[in-house]
Design a protein around this motif. Sequence first.
Motif: not given
Lengths: 511, 66, 364
Positions: C88, C92, C314, C318-319, C324, C327-328, C332, C335-336
Amino acid sequence: MRKIIKALLNPRKAKLSPDKQVLRGSLDRNISLFKKEIFAGDDTVVYRLFSTNNPNSLRCAVIFIDQMIDRESLMKHVIRPLMKKSIDATQLAGSIDYIVDSVITIDGANVENSLGKIVPNILQGESLLLIDGYSTGVILNTRGWAMRAVEEPQSESVVRGPREGFTEGIMLNLTLLRRKLKTPKLRFHLTKLGQQTKTTVAIAYIDGLASPEILKELNRRLNNTQIDGVLESGYIEEMIKDSPLSPFKTVGHTERPDIIAGKLLEGRIAIFCDGTPFVLTVPFIFQELFQANEDYYKNFLLASFDRIVRYMAFFITTSTPAIYLSLITYHQEMVPTPLLLSISAARDGVPFPTVFEVIAMGLVFEILREGGIRLPTPIGQALSIVGAIVLGDAAATAQLVSAPMIIVIALTAISSFAIPQMLGLTVIIRLIFVIIASFLGLYGYIFAVIGLVLQLTSMRSFGIPYMANMGSLHPQDVKDTMIRAPWWVMYWRPKFLANRNMVRQRKEANR
Amino acid sequence: MFILLVLAYLLVGCAEVFLWETKDIRKIGLFGTLLIGSLILSALMLLGVDIPSPTGFFEKLILSLS
Amino acid sequence: MKAEVISEQQGISIVLLFILGNALIISIGAQAKSDIWLAVLIAIGMAIPVLTLYARLHYLLPGMDLFDILQYGFGSVIGRITGLIYVWFAFHLGSRVLRNFGEFIITVGLEETPQLLPISILAILCLWCVKEGLEVLGRFSNFFTRFVVIMVLGTSLLLLTEVDFSNLSPFLYHGMAPVTTAAFKILTFPFTETVIFTMVFSNFQKKSSPYKIYLIGLILGGLILFITITNEVLVLGSELYETSYFPGYRAVQRINIRNFIQRLEILAGVTFLISGFVQLSICLLATCKGLAKVLNFDDYRFIVTPTTFLMVTMSILIYNSIIEMNRWAVEIWPVYAAPFQLGIPVVLWLACELKMKLKGEYPA
């Protein structure tokens, strides 16, 4: 027992297979066999009957094909000794060997009685000697036919370098190579290809340099070919080539013995084919498309410059139309303003979109080139005048095509001549580039370049990556790619080819 | 439009499987599952159905953790 | 199937291009403001032990990729589940890279073209590349590395006329804290994204190759990144660097030498396209390889086509917007990605070391 009955029941079939038949004891019977059955209706076959000297005169016959033999040597070394010398019947003693041993003075003479072996030899220009009362014949090496002399190949002319080129006869070609590589390690393997043409094919390599795996693979591929005729080495090339659907060639060809000798010394393998001056080399990789034999003969700095020019020419000939197209349709901001103004002034009034202009003009040029190749020189000149004046000048004056476009096409045309090995190939690449660039601009062009490099890197030639050395930064690998390093630093043979015997020269010897 | 999409997927799928040397049933199963999943997603996208983006889920998760 | 062996030079080229990939174009580590150059250097320093760890995994278990190692270290069931999570992750990441591409081309060049078109063309090229295998990708990267490096350094050189050194001051105005956070973010994107190579590489020419490949690739890529990012900040100033979506592109736009050499931003686009292509192919390759390994197939090539299709859809899903997306990438992602890039590999490494000690299979 059953076989005999079958043969009796089916006599025609038994009669028709000449491979199984043998010569008989009677001369008349043998001659009629050739005249009525094997060469029935062939008027070029000559039957010369004569008798040997007294006291016990023997009736003899020589069978050969007109113009395929050297008549003088047949007369001097076979017919004259037989007619002049008196032959003692006791010495013959039931065998024809005495004649071969002591009477005829020709170099090659084999005693044979199977027609399966005799007939192909006659077809290749040897003669058959028959003597009454003997069921064996003598095959005489009398080959000799008119051949083109060794001359400079027109397709690969050089300013500096040997002027000799291969001819159509394979044996002469092999000697031309042998004269350059006087080593006992030079090996020739002769085979025959083609069920009807029985073309002689020779594999040449230097033992200890050529990779045994590649040699094995080549032999396997050659043995797998089943074809009725091989008229040119191009037949073999297509049958043994890797990536058969790709327009890039993975088998090299040349007419020059010096190139073949150079390639063999790097560990490659050459394939000679009878009836053509073009000799194949395997494996063939991308960098060879940009190499010329002259690079190795002249000053290394000038040669390196020429190499770089060739790579640039490749870039120009494939990319200019696509880049021009995307610059003036998608990325005008990248063009300096004065230049953009003059281009758009020239384009003013041209009715067609730029894509159409590029493709149409490219096509016209290709037609001109293709039309000019096979025409006799006087008509070819007329064609070039029509092309240059009518299509170039007049089309621009009539505002059917913009003048910058003609410059672009002319640039691609002259650049494509700098890399003659890739003529035709560059056209396809250019066309694909233009089409993709026409709807994605320079990004599309980059996509197409990525695709091209992917295609190139995914190809192999006899197990060697097609782009071997092209990306490498190792100094030994770079020496013969974009530049041609001086001979006194080329210590090693190409790493990817000659793994077993790398040393080309000793370092100390030159210092 | 929708039918065209299905046809295109079908064509690609069949052509691929046809070119395989070994036609293992497990392989065809996985191949088909992935292809159908992709087809459903793209069909939904084509129909304009609002699919919650998977990244949004992670975003909430991470923000709630921190 | 013959094992795909990768040479050191090719491996280094892939790692180098992979690191440069998206990082060249997206604004990373912007909260360090004018101290971003320091953040990049710290990130390189932090990445060295992590990448050594990845190389160590290869060194311990030669001929295995991450999915095999997971099953070796954690046992078959847990190994497979973590493997699936990694699939995944790769998938991703691939979708993200693909989307970045689409956004980039739409934003900077072809406003009227639907985003799906460039994305699909790129995806089809990747499909082709992945079907050909890792060796072809290695040769491909090897061929293009020099061009990319020359173009990146060349544009940086041309930008020297636009440089304003006051953009780098004040030094450490906000203290070390923002710099360390930025460094950590730069560490997770792009440096330790190289965890994906553990899923792809399995056979090397020499036993010490993995160390060389990871570390030389990291240091070269890190240095080039350092030069370009510093240059961008020098040219644009930290404010503009932070607010623009594609600062690399914005900076190159400023090149203007005597009104003749100007607007060379296409060069930035070219480097991005090539390195992004490599990045995307690696992600796709890792996804397919992982899926095939986890589900126990001997070959991965047969699922490349549907996976590519899935990745394309995908990437669109995805956004919702470029905002977005940015920002990702900035907030994010670190941490992810941390558990994938740091957590699991460390645990796995300990498990493998322990298991090998117990079994006495330690390599000499």
